[in-house]
Design an enzyme around this catalytic site. Structure first.
Site, PDB file in Angstrom:
ATOM      1  CG  ASP A 138      17.755  40.860   7.287  1.00 15.65           C
ATOM      2  OD1 ASP A 138      18.889  40.516   6.892  1.00 15.65           O
ATOM      3  OD2 ASP A 138      16.744  40.140   7.146  1.00 15.65           O
ATOM      4  NE  ARG A 165      18.343  29.212   6.467  1.00 11.38           N
ATOM      5  CZ  ARG A 165      19.235  30.164   6.757  1.00 11.38           C
ATOM      6  NH1 ARG A 165      20.100  30.557   5.848  1.00 11.38           N
ATOM      7  NH2 ARG A 165      19.259  30.720   7.949  1.00 11.38           N
ATOM      8  CB  CYS A 167      20.076  38.165  11.233  1.00 16.87           C
ATOM      9  SG  CYS A 167      19.620  38.790   9.607  1.00 16.87           S
ATOM     10  NE  ARG A 176      20.775  31.389  14.617  1.00 14.47           N
ATOM     11  CZ  ARG A 176      20.627  31.255  13.293  1.00 14.47           C
ATOM     12  NH1 ARG A 176      21.045  32.197  12.480  1.00 14.47           N
ATOM     13  NH2 ARG A 176      20.014  30.193  12.785  1.00 14.47           N
ATOM     14  CD  GLN A 199      19.932  35.708  13.653  1.00 10.90           C
ATOM     15  OE1 GLN A 199      20.470  34.959  12.850  1.00 10.90           O
ATOM     16  NE2 GLN A 199      20.618  36.352  14.576  1.00 10.90           N
ATOM     17  CG  HIS A 207      15.789  33.423  10.863  1.00  7.70           C
ATOM     18  ND1 HIS A 207      16.061  32.126  11.257  1.00  7.70           N
ATOM     19  CD2 HIS A 207      16.972  33.922  10.390  1.00  7.70           C
ATOM     20  CE1 HIS A 207      17.336  31.862  11.028  1.00  7.70           C
ATOM     21  NE2 HIS A 207      17.915  32.932  10.508  1.00  7.70           N
TER      22      HIS A 207
HETATM   23  N1  NVA Z   1      16.086  38.142   5.612  1.00  7.33           N
HETATM   24  C1  NVA Z   1      17.267  37.368   5.291  1.00  7.33           C
HETATM   25  C2  NVA Z   1      17.798  36.723   6.531  1.00  7.33           C
HETATM   26  C3  NVA Z   1      19.031  35.901   6.322  1.00  7.33           C
HETATM   27  C4  NVA Z   1      19.508  35.230   7.569  1.00  7.33           C
HETATM   28  C5  NVA Z   1      16.898  36.341   4.251  1.00  7.33           C
HETATM   29  O1  NVA Z   1      15.823  35.743   4.358  1.00  7.33           O
HETATM   30  O2  NVA Z   1      17.670  36.154   3.311  1.00  7.33           O
HETATM   31  N1   CP Z   2      21.607  34.657  10.179  1.00  7.08           N
HETATM   32  C1   CP Z   2      21.547  33.519   9.500  1.00  7.08           C
HETATM   33  O1   CP Z   2      20.568  32.771   9.545  1.00  7.08           O
HETATM   34  O2   CP Z   2      22.674  33.245   8.779  1.00  7.08           O
HETATM   35  P1   CP Z   2      22.859  32.107   7.697  1.00  7.08           P
HETATM   36  O3   CP Z   2      21.995  32.467   6.520  1.00  7.08           O
HETATM   37  O4   CP Z   2      24.328  32.144   7.358  1.00  7.08           O
HETATM   38  O5   CP Z   2      22.451  30.794   8.274  1.00  7.08           O
END
Ligand code: NVA
Ligand code: CP
Length: 318
Positions: A237, A115, A277, A305, A145, A142
């Site tokens: 989101d 990540r 998400c 997930r 997800q 992502h």
């Molecule tokens: N768009 C959000 C998704 C989090 C799972 C982010 O990148 O923070």
């Molecule tokens: N939806 C998602 O990826 O959640 P986290 O940021 O908690 O991993």
């Protein structure tokens, strides 16, 4: 599904998961079917450990609840082991090249999830690693997800092809992966974002090309009602993704007309599903009434997930 993650002649062993565009419709369907089967096994208490003796490294440059816990628990349930590697605690955070990190980790591990901010980091890691690399979220995509999201819609609606999925909000990593994943499955993906926050043009073009092959459809608009009209799925989101926190105030102003609330969902089909998400900000991108209402399936989605990623790990690593 066999222990090697094979079904119907499909083998994904050794592949990376950087974004869903690299996977065919049949391969994605295979992963979704596998996820549903692994969920059934787990609910029945069947022990299934095709990853015995295998280790997955989890590199995190950003916070996480769902991704970390579901990968760690998923590896444990499959008989393997997961190693949490905060970027700040490994030499990558002190400037060790990603290419060296990839080659070193390939000598110890059987797979790496990362990540990170820059999507290039995922691509570079995969380029230099000799083991599967899984994108656990980048600024562009992502995919894990979206596998869980597609599984959730499939479970609730019994199909994906022909359904309309509306994404209302920031044209971000989620919008991108939903465009690609939805198009792959022959869905009508409609994205409504304000000016200045539209999804990446290259991704939109790619999703349109994919939709042309699968019978799907892509709509990109500034009008949330147009996107939500007759939708089977309404998705939103956060307005400020990780890394954009300092833009919170200006984004709240830009997205003021893009809240998913009781008024907007009137445009959708009566039996629409609400997806997010998570993490969510009630009162910002979504009203409490919608996210906690009868059409919301956010916790099924979060649970999936685990199952979707287990299917992915078995397919790539067993
Ligand atoms: N768009 C959000 C998704 C989090 C799972 C982010 O990148 O923070
Ligand atoms: N939806 C998602 O990826 O959640 P986290 O940021 O908690 O991993």
């Amino acid at each position: 599904m066999t222990a090697s993650g094979q079904l119907q002649g499909i083998s994904l062993k050794g592949r990376d998961m950087i974004e869903l565009d690299e996977y065919s419709t049949e391969e994605i369907q295979f992963l979704l079917d596998s996820a549903i089967e692994l969920k059934r096994k787990q609910k029945n208490g069947e022990v299934y450990q095709p990853l015995k003796g295998k280790t997955l490294g989890l590199i995190f440059e950003k916070s996480s609840t769902r991704t970390r816990v579901s990968f760690e628990v998923g590896m444990f349930q499959l008989g393997g082991h997961a190693l949490f590697l905060s970027k700040n605690d490994i030499q990558l955070g002190r400037g060790e090249p990603i290419s060296d990190t990839a080659q070193v980790m390939s000598r110890y591990l059987d797979g790496i999830m990362i990540r990170t901010f820059g999507h290039d980091n995922v691509i570079n890691l995969a380029k230099h690693a000799s083991i599967p690399v899984i994108n656990g979220l980048s600024d562009m995509a992502h995919p894990c997800q979206v596998l869980a999201d597609l599984q959730t819609v499939l479970e609730h609606k019994g199909k994906l092809k022909g359904l309309k999925m509306a994404f209302i909000g920031d044209g971000n990593n989620m919008a991108h992966s939903l465009l690609i994943g939805g198009a792959k499955m022959g869905m009508h993906v409609a994205v409504a974002s304000p000016e200045g926050y539209m999804p990446d043009e290259g991704i939109v073009k790619l999703s349109e090309e994919i939709a042309a092959q699968t019978g799907g459809k892509i709509t990109i608009t500034h009008d949330p009602i147009e996107a939500a009209k007759d939708a089977d799925v309404i998705y939103t989101d956060v307005w400020a993704s990780m890394g954009f926190e300092e833009e919170q105030a200006e984004r709240e102003a830009a997205f003021a007309d893009f809240q998913v609330n009781e008024e907007l969902v009137k445009a959708a089909k009566p039996d629409y599903l609400f997806l997010h998400c998570l993490p969510a900000h009630r009162g910002e991108e979504v009203s409490e009434g919608v996210i906690d209402g009868a059409n919301s399936v956010i916790f099924d989605q979060a649970e999936n997930r685990l199952h979707a990623q287990k299917a992915l790990m078995v397919a790539l690593m067993a």
